[in-house]
Motif scaffolding. Structure first.
Motif, short mmCIF file in Angstrom:
data_model
loop_
_atom_site.label_atom_id
_atom_site.label_comp_id
_atom_site.label_asym_id
_atom_site.label_seq_id
_atom_site.Cartn_x
_atom_site.Cartn_y
_atom_site.Cartn_z
N THR A 152 36.68 40.18 35.11
CA THR A 152 37.19 39.05 36.05
C THR A 152 37.09 37.61 35.15
O THR A 152 38.04 36.84 35.08
CB THR A 152 36.89 38.85 37.51
N PHE A 153 35.88 37.48 34.93
CA PHE A 153 35.56 36.34 34.24
C PHE A 153 36.07 36.19 32.75
O PHE A 153 36.76 35.26 32.42
CB PHE A 153 33.95 36.18 34.17
N ALA A 154 36.06 37.13 32.12
CA ALA A 154 36.55 37.31 30.69
C ALA A 154 38.00 37.06 30.57
O ALA A 154 38.77 36.44 29.88
CB ALA A 154 36.19 38.40 30.07
N THR A 155 38.85 37.68 31.43
CA THR A 155 40.21 37.76 31.38
C THR A 155 40.77 36.35 31.76
O THR A 155 41.59 35.69 31.24
CB THR A 155 40.64 38.72 32.27
N LEU A 156 40.15 35.75 32.65
CA LEU A 156 40.50 34.48 33.22
C LEU A 156 39.96 33.21 32.23
O LEU A 156 40.49 32.06 32.42
CB LEU A 156 40.15 34.24 34.66
N LEU A 186 35.89 33.28 40.78
CA LEU A 186 36.46 34.37 41.11
C LEU A 186 35.65 35.69 40.52
O LEU A 186 35.70 36.62 41.28
CB LEU A 186 37.93 34.39 40.50
N SER A 187 35.02 35.43 39.36
CA SER A 187 34.04 36.56 38.85
C SER A 187 32.83 36.63 39.94
O SER A 187 32.50 37.96 40.27
CB SER A 187 33.49 36.13 37.82
N ILE A 193 47.46 36.52 39.77
CA ILE A 193 48.43 35.25 39.64
C ILE A 193 47.79 34.05 39.02
O ILE A 193 48.33 33.42 38.30
CB ILE A 193 48.50 34.58 41.28
N VAL A 194 46.49 33.78 38.96
CA VAL A 194 45.76 32.88 38.39
C VAL A 194 46.07 32.93 36.89
O VAL A 194 46.01 31.94 36.19
CB VAL A 194 44.25 32.76 38.92
N PHE A 195 45.89 34.11 36.46
CA PHE A 195 46.00 34.61 34.98
C PHE A 195 47.28 34.36 34.54
O PHE A 195 47.55 33.73 33.26
CB PHE A 195 45.83 36.08 34.66
#
Length: 385
Positions: free
Chosen positions: A69-73, A106-107, A154-156
């Motif tokens: 979650t953290f890494a992708t965002l 989010l993470s 959505i955020v991504f």
């Protein structure tokens, strides 16, 4: 075994560049390479989480999904921060780190929700939501976790598009700034990163589609996983190579400008119109043939005229409607054309050197830009005439 190696390939590529870039700091500190190393570490963590997912290491998924979650965002914001570190001052770089806030929030949310779920709920969530993409029709913590993962998608998607546009704007503005300070911009522009940004555009669209389709669709066969793994490995390798080879950035320009601060401006210059200054610029450039100095900078011209380098740039831009770099290179090409006409047997390399160009590549590129043909073609046409 093949799927394990393939899914972890981008992770190893990222890890390699992170280690190499950090080792480079032992020789010479570079803010830009530090940021790029952090980007590579984040990317390695991202593909570690991918590796866990695609190889179905279920017991590791709660931790890896939090990392994912953290890494992708954070991936695209960190790529943007890297571009900012190359094109802007330290204060703007510091401000850009705020872009990581959604990834952090989010993470942490995902990590907390996993800690609140029972073992059975976690298994059901992993199976139904992460692998089968069934986000609706749930209750309790399960429901909140599913909604959180929808928000992540959505955020991504918003981040990918925003960073793409903002990154291109940064590179364009940096190029304009470089051309307003230096006559010879070879090795100073970020043309290679513009090329990468086009590749980044492709990867962004691929990531966007990958985000919509869902990772679970790439978990079906070995060959379906091959394409994204190889593509992103290549893109990461190219970025690492470009970052390692790029030695000149805004940080370098800022250091040079601090060494040659703006000249103090007297009262007589306060009301000097740009038109008058433009005439003085033209006069001193022609009389002293300053354009023949390969490393001529706008500060050098300001020193000749005892004025402020910012006024020089403003006069050239507003009156001549051209950048400092293009103005000087145009003068060089005019001089080169004169040399070719007067000395038709003069070697091209000598023409370039006598005209003030630091390299033949720069000479050929500018000659074609201003004359519409190569020096050799121009020479042949001159002989026919």
């Amino acid at each position: 075994m093949g799927q394990l190696l393939l899914s972890s390939l981008p992770m190893f590529v990222s890890g390699f560049w992170a280690l190499l870039l950090l080792c480079c700091q032992l020789e010479k500190y570079s803010r830009t390479r530090i940021v790029l190393a952090m980007f590579m570490i984040n990317t390695a963590l991202l593909y570690y989480a991918h590796c866990v997912f695609f190889n179905e290491f279920y017991s590791m998924i709660p931790a890896s999904d939090t990392i994912y979650t953290f890494a992708t965002l954070a991936t695209y914001p960190m790529l943007y921060i890297f571009l900012v570190s190359m094109t802007s001052n330290a204060s703007q770089v510091k401000k850009a780190w705020i872009l990581l806030l959604p990834a952090f929030i989010l993470s942490v949310t995902v990590g907390v929700l996993y800690s609140m779920m029972s073992e059975q709920e976690t298994k059901e969530f992993v199976k139904q939501c992460l692998y089968d993409e069934q986000f609706f029709g749930h209750t309790g913590i399960y429901h909140h976790m599913a909604i959180t993962h929808l928000v992540i998608k959505i955020v991504f998607a918003i981040t990918v598009i925003s960073v793409l546009v903002a990154g291109m704007n940064k590179l364009v503005k940096y190029e304009h700034q470089i051309k307003s300070v230096y006559s010879n911009v070879e090795g100073k522009t970020l043309i290679s990163f513009k090329i990468f940004l086009y590749l980044f555009c492709f990867s962004s669209m691929a990531s966007f589609i990958f985000n919509i389709v869902g990772r679970y669709n790439f978990d079906t066969t070995f060959w379906v996983l091959t394409l994204p793994s190889i593509v992103f490995s290549i893109l990461i390798f190219i970025l690492g190579l470009l970052g390692l080879r790029q030695s000149f950035t805004y940080e370098s320009m800022d250091a040079e400008l601090q060494e040659t601060p703006p000249q103090p401006v007297g009262a007589e210059n306060d009301n000097l119109h740009s038109e008058m200054l433009a005439q003085r610029i033209e006069s001193v450039i022609e009389e002293k043939q300053l354009f023949r100095l390969p490393n001529l900078k706008v500060s050098d011209l300001a020193a000749q005229l005892c004025t402020n380098r910012l006024y020089i740039s403003q006069a050239i831009n507003s009156v001549m409607h051209i950048s400092f770099s293009d103005y000087i290179n145009k003068k060089r090409i005019e001089h080169a054309a004169k040399l070719i006409s007067e000395n038709p047997n003069m070697p091209i390399a000598d023409v370039a050197y006598e005209s003030g160009f630091a390299s033949q590549n720069s000479f050929y590129r500018n000659f074609k830009n201003f004359k519409g043909c190569s020096p050799k073609v121009y020479m042949r046409l001159g002989r026919k005439a």
